[in-house]
Design an enzyme around this catalytic site. Structure first.
Site, PDB file in Angstrom:
ATOM      1  N   ASN A  31     -11.975  43.540  40.776  1.00  0.00           N
ATOM      2  CA  ASN A  31     -13.428  43.614  40.609  1.00  0.00           C
ATOM      3  C   ASN A  31     -13.762  45.052  40.229  1.00  0.00           C
ATOM      4  O   ASN A  31     -13.834  45.934  41.080  1.00  0.00           O
ATOM      5  CB  ASN A  31     -14.113  43.213  41.923  1.00  0.00           C
ATOM      6  CG  ASN A  31     -15.625  43.258  41.820  1.00  0.00           C
ATOM      7  OD1 ASN A  31     -16.172  43.669  40.786  1.00  0.00           O
ATOM      8  ND2 ASN A  31     -16.306  42.868  42.870  1.00  0.00           N
ATOM      9  N   LYS A  38     -12.272  47.308  43.020  1.00  0.00           N
ATOM     10  CA  LYS A  38     -11.780  46.640  44.227  1.00  0.00           C
ATOM     11  C   LYS A  38     -10.639  45.711  43.832  1.00  0.00           C
ATOM     12  O   LYS A  38     -10.669  45.131  42.738  1.00  0.00           O
ATOM     13  CB  LYS A  38     -12.893  45.810  44.874  1.00  0.00           C
ATOM     14  CG  LYS A  38     -13.972  46.652  45.497  1.00  0.00           C
ATOM     15  CD  LYS A  38     -14.946  45.753  46.263  1.00  0.00           C
ATOM     16  CE  LYS A  38     -16.234  46.484  46.538  1.00  0.00           C
ATOM     17  NZ  LYS A  38     -17.413  45.677  46.566  1.00  0.00           N
ATOM     18  N   ARG A 109     -13.182  39.627  38.074  1.00  0.00           N
ATOM     19  CA  ARG A 109     -14.592  39.250  38.215  1.00  0.00           C
ATOM     20  C   ARG A 109     -15.368  39.896  37.063  1.00  0.00           C
ATOM     21  O   ARG A 109     -15.199  41.079  36.798  1.00  0.00           O
ATOM     22  CB  ARG A 109     -15.144  39.778  39.532  1.00  0.00           C
ATOM     23  CG  ARG A 109     -16.622  39.516  39.663  1.00  0.00           C
ATOM     24  CD  ARG A 109     -17.267  40.455  40.615  1.00  0.00           C
ATOM     25  NE  ARG A 109     -18.700  40.205  40.631  1.00  0.00           N
ATOM     26  CZ  ARG A 109     -19.594  41.131  40.927  1.00  0.00           C
ATOM     27  NH1 ARG A 109     -19.222  42.347  41.222  1.00  0.00           N
ATOM     28  NH2 ARG A 109     -20.865  40.841  40.918  1.00  0.00           N
ATOM     29  N   HIS A 198     -24.191  35.794  41.429  1.00  0.00           N
ATOM     30  CA  HIS A 198     -23.541  35.267  42.640  1.00  0.00           C
ATOM     31  C   HIS A 198     -22.960  33.856  42.429  1.00  0.00           C
ATOM     32  O   HIS A 198     -22.734  33.119  43.386  1.00  0.00           O
ATOM     33  CB  HIS A 198     -24.516  35.186  43.841  1.00  0.00           C
ATOM     34  CG  HIS A 198     -24.963  36.517  44.362  1.00  0.00           C
ATOM     35  ND1 HIS A 198     -26.262  36.785  44.706  1.00  0.00           N
ATOM     36  CD2 HIS A 198     -24.294  37.670  44.584  1.00  0.00           C
ATOM     37  CE1 HIS A 198     -26.370  38.033  45.133  1.00  0.00           C
ATOM     38  NE2 HIS A 198     -25.181  38.604  45.057  1.00  0.00           N
ATOM     39  N   LEU A 227     -27.179  36.216  51.087  1.00  0.00           N
ATOM     40  CA  LEU A 227     -27.961  37.382  51.509  1.00  0.00           C
ATOM     41  C   LEU A 227     -27.037  38.552  51.826  1.00  0.00           C
ATOM     42  O   LEU A 227     -26.455  38.633  52.911  1.00  0.00           O
ATOM     43  CB  LEU A 227     -28.794  37.027  52.748  1.00  0.00           C
ATOM     44  CG  LEU A 227     -29.606  35.725  52.668  1.00  0.00           C
ATOM     45  CD1 LEU A 227     -30.292  35.451  53.995  1.00  0.00           C
ATOM     46  CD2 LEU A 227     -30.630  35.810  51.533  1.00  0.00           C
ATOM     47  N   ASN A 229     -26.447  42.934  50.382  1.00  0.00           N
ATOM     48  CA  ASN A 229     -27.276  44.043  49.915  1.00  0.00           C
ATOM     49  C   ASN A 229     -28.024  43.584  48.654  1.00  0.00           C
ATOM     50  O   ASN A 229     -29.186  43.875  48.459  1.00  0.00           O
ATOM     51  CB  ASN A 229     -26.379  45.244  49.648  1.00  0.00           C
ATOM     52  CG  ASN A 229     -27.148  46.525  49.745  1.00  0.00           C
ATOM     53  OD1 ASN A 229     -28.174  46.599  50.414  1.00  0.00           O
ATOM     54  ND2 ASN A 229     -26.692  47.523  49.043  1.00  0.00           N
ATOM     55  N   ARG A 259     -33.656  46.609  46.244  1.00  0.00           N
ATOM     56  CA  ARG A 259     -34.394  46.032  45.097  1.00  0.00           C
ATOM     57  C   ARG A 259     -35.627  45.287  45.584  1.00  0.00           C
ATOM     58  O   ARG A 259     -35.579  44.596  46.599  1.00  0.00           O
ATOM     59  CB  ARG A 259     -33.497  45.063  44.329  1.00  0.00           C
ATOM     60  CG  ARG A 259     -32.347  45.746  43.630  1.00  0.00           C
ATOM     61  CD  ARG A 259     -31.492  44.736  42.863  1.00  0.00           C
ATOM     62  NE  ARG A 259     -30.112  45.158  42.887  1.00  0.00           N
ATOM     63  CZ  ARG A 259     -29.067  44.348  42.991  1.00  0.00           C
ATOM     64  NH1 ARG A 259     -29.250  43.044  43.058  1.00  0.00           N
ATOM     65  NH2 ARG A 259     -27.845  44.829  43.014  1.00  0.00           N
ATOM     66  N   GLY A 351     -26.544  36.855  55.694  1.00  0.00           N
ATOM     67  CA  GLY A 351     -26.529  35.413  55.976  1.00  0.00           C
ATOM     68  C   GLY A 351     -25.457  35.028  56.983  1.00  0.00           C
ATOM     69  O   GLY A 351     -25.650  34.148  57.819  1.00  0.00           O
ATOM     70  N   GLU A 403     -15.418  35.106  47.451  1.00  0.00           N
ATOM     71  CA  GLU A 403     -15.392  35.103  45.977  1.00  0.00           C
ATOM     72  C   GLU A 403     -13.997  35.407  45.452  1.00  0.00           C
ATOM     73  O   GLU A 403     -13.573  34.863  44.433  1.00  0.00           O
ATOM     74  CB  GLU A 403     -16.406  36.129  45.456  1.00  0.00           C
ATOM     75  CG  GLU A 403     -17.840  35.674  45.634  1.00  0.00           C
ATOM     76  CD  GLU A 403     -18.845  36.805  45.749  1.00  0.00           C
ATOM     77  OE1 GLU A 403     -18.845  37.485  46.793  1.00  0.00           O
ATOM     78  OE2 GLU A 403     -19.621  37.012  44.809  1.00  0.00           O
TER      79      GLU A 403
HETATM   80  P1  ADP Z   1     -23.054  43.182  48.938  1.00  0.00           P
HETATM   81  O1  ADP Z   1     -24.249  42.624  48.249  1.00  0.00           O
HETATM   82  O2  ADP Z   1     -22.909  44.644  48.767  1.00  0.00           O
HETATM   83  O3  ADP Z   1     -21.777  42.385  48.679  1.00  0.00           O
HETATM   84  P2  ADP Z   1     -22.657  42.250  51.657  1.00  0.00           P
HETATM   85  O4  ADP Z   1     -22.643  40.776  51.432  1.00  0.00           O
HETATM   86  O5  ADP Z   1     -21.373  42.910  52.006  1.00  0.00           O
HETATM   87  O6  ADP Z   1     -23.377  43.028  50.485  1.00  0.00           O
HETATM   88  O7  ADP Z   1     -23.717  42.533  52.825  1.00  0.00           O
HETATM   89  C1  ADP Z   1     -23.947  43.827  53.273  1.00  0.00           C
HETATM   90  C2  ADP Z   1     -25.183  43.823  54.129  1.00  0.00           C
HETATM   91  O8  ADP Z   1     -25.051  42.885  55.208  1.00  0.00           O
HETATM   92  C3  ADP Z   1     -25.436  45.155  54.829  1.00  0.00           C
HETATM   93  O9  ADP Z   1     -26.145  46.026  54.017  1.00  0.00           O
HETATM   94  C4  ADP Z   1     -26.248  44.722  56.026  1.00  0.00           C
HETATM   95  O10 ADP Z   1     -27.598  44.774  55.657  1.00  0.00           O
HETATM   96  C5  ADP Z   1     -25.894  43.281  56.250  1.00  0.00           C
HETATM   97  N1  ADP Z   1     -25.233  43.030  57.537  1.00  0.00           N
HETATM   98  C6  ADP Z   1     -23.934  43.136  57.851  1.00  0.00           C
HETATM   99  N2  ADP Z   1     -23.723  42.841  59.155  1.00  0.00           N
HETATM  100  C7  ADP Z   1     -24.938  42.521  59.681  1.00  0.00           C
HETATM  101  C8  ADP Z   1     -25.415  42.128  60.975  1.00  0.00           C
HETATM  102  N3  ADP Z   1     -24.594  41.982  62.012  1.00  0.00           N
HETATM  103  N4  ADP Z   1     -26.725  41.894  61.118  1.00  0.00           N
HETATM  104  C9  ADP Z   1     -27.572  42.036  60.067  1.00  0.00           C
HETATM  105  N5  ADP Z   1     -27.188  42.402  58.845  1.00  0.00           N
HETATM  106  C10 ADP Z   1     -25.904  42.640  58.644  1.00  0.00           C
END
Ligand code: ADP
Length: 417
Positions: A31, A38, A109, A198, A227, A229, A259, A351, A403
């Site tokens: 990726n 990555k 990816r 996604h 859900l 970043n 965003r 999520g 993914e």
């Molecule tokens: P990306 O879009 O960068 O792939 P990820 O799917 O790795 O993002 O999600 C990262 C986000 O998940 C972090 O910025 C944080 O907001 C959220 N996150 C991770 N662990 C928790 C948690 N225990 N509770 C709430 N939010 C969390």
């Protein structure tokens, strides 16, 4: 976890290619971003991940590569490596750990496949040209992917390579979902439409959810909220994307880490005229300074905001409520497109881990018959998948996305013909 930092030359000296008795059973998943790369080596059948890591700061003189193997983390400084240097160093790491012999193919990816790519495909000159043709749709991502692909062609000669597109899954959307109500010529001449992102995650998560629930995937109605970043939602009908929240770019739709998601498009002229911001500055504000970060004025990380809200910080609570309200409204809209809801699936960092967000969203969607199982919701996090609603409720669940595994599976299927 142990952490070891070494110099490039030290590792180069220890490159002794030990040919093990391992068979070719794994895919190297790459990726490639604009300044990072990555990687993971995954056996698509056993789902075993033998190594994973990241090469970072590839623009500049302080590049490094970090990898995790057998629970041990190691870092190697690369100096001014660039993407090609990172791939060269990765070859060294794989050789040193006797993993080269296990790699049967490489899966990349790719963020944007435009309307040209509707599924994963093996790489040839025409495919490379096709990705290049989509550069204007993802100017930060697609050129970086091409750097990675070309470097892999150089350092892994003879290995088949495939590309798996974030946009491909959404190519099944009907025109009524992907068209914007702007002059049609802008779509025809410039490709201005909703593409969505996604897609690889949605494909994996919706299929896995159907399997877990014993649903017939080809006759199912699944809502997915990815859900992280970056965040988006998708309506998956009979195994196909029929609508999604991200658009021409990943800015549209839900509130995200930094965003804004949906806003009145006239915000551009408003901010220009009222505040004197340039086009680039407004784009920067909406992409990097908005969302959870902009609204809370605290952080883009949901955990920080949840902690502050739990301690009574009103702005933090308001930020979470805006995030959940936008998501719930989108999901409710998608439900009307699906006609029924077999399952609502949460995935991505937020999520998969945030019981607070899931509860908030499900309460807003109680009209659809969701009744949360508080205990199951609280206990589902850190890669755990499972149902979080009570028996008799419309099903909501968590599925940990993967993914990389999906890319490895696609690649293996492609080389098997
Ligand atoms: P990306 O879009 O960068 O792939 P990820 O799917 O790795 O993002 O999600 C990262 C986000 O998940 C972090 O910025 C944080 O907001 C959220 N996150 C991770 N662990 C928790 C948690 N225990 N509770 C709430 N939010 C969390």
């Amino acid at each position: 976890m142990k952490s070891i930092t070494r110099s490039f030359s030290e590792t180069a000296r220890s490159f002794s290619l030990v040919i093990g008795s391992m068979s070719k059973d794994s895919v190297l998943v790459i990726n490639c971003g604009s300044s990072s790369l990555k990687f993971a080596v995954i056996n698509p059948k056993t789902e075993e991940e033998s190594i994973s890591g990241i090469a970072e700061r590839l623009v500049g003189n302080e590049a490094s590569i970090t990898w995790k193997l057998n629970g041990e983390k190691q870092t190697l400084n690369l100096g001014a490596a660039g993407h090609e240097g990172a791939i060269e160093a990765l070859v060294g790491v794989l050789r040193e750990n006797n993993l080269m012999e296990r790699i049967e193919a490489i899966g990349h990816r790719v963020v944007h496949g435009g309307e040209k790519f509707t599924e994963s495909t093996l790489i040839n000159d025409e495919v490379i040209q096709g990705i290049e043709d989509c550069n204007h749709l993802a100017p930060l991502h697609n050129p970086a992917h091409l750097l990675g692909i070309r470097a892999c062609m150089k350092y892994f000669p003879g290995l088949p390579q495939s590309v798996v597109f974030d946009t491909a899954f959404h190519q099944t959307m009907p025109a009524e979902s992907y068209l914007y109500a702007v002059p049609y010529s802008l779509y025809k001449e410039h490709g201005l439409r909703r593409y969505g992102m996604h897609g690889t995650s949605y494909r994996y998560v919706s299929k896995t959810a159907a399997e877990m629930l014993g649903l017939d995937y080809d006759n199912s109605a699944i809502l997915v909220a990815h859900l992280g970043n970056g965040a988006s939602a998708c309506a998956v009908k009979n195994g196909k994307s029929v609508d999604t929240t991200m658009g021409l770019t990943p800015l549209e739709g839900l509130v995200m880490g930094t965003r804004s998601g949906d806003i009145d498009p006239n915000v551009f002229s408003f901010l220009n005229k009222q505040c004197g911001y340039s086009l680039d500055e407004i784009t920067d504000i909406l992409n990097k300074k908005s969302g959870l970060l902009g609204l809370s004025e605290m952080d883009n990380d949901c955990r920080v905001i949840e902690d502050a809200a739990a301690q009574g910080n009103e702005r933090a609570q308001l930020t979470l409520d805006v995030f959940c309200n936008v998501l719930a409204k989108k999901l409710a809209g998608f439900a009307s497109e699906l006609g029924r809801i077999d399952a609502l699936v949460f995935t991505g960092g937020i999520g998969e881990n945030s019981s607070v967000i899931r509860k908030n969203v499900l309460e807003r969607l109680s009209i659809f018959g969701f009744e949360i199982d508080e205990k199951a919701n609280e206990e589902t996090f850190r890669g755990k998948s499972g149902v979080i609603t009570k028996p008799g409720s419309t099903v909501a669940m968590v599925v940990a996305t993967n993914e990389e595994l999906m890319i490895a599976r696609d690649t293996e299927a492609l080389i098997a013909g």
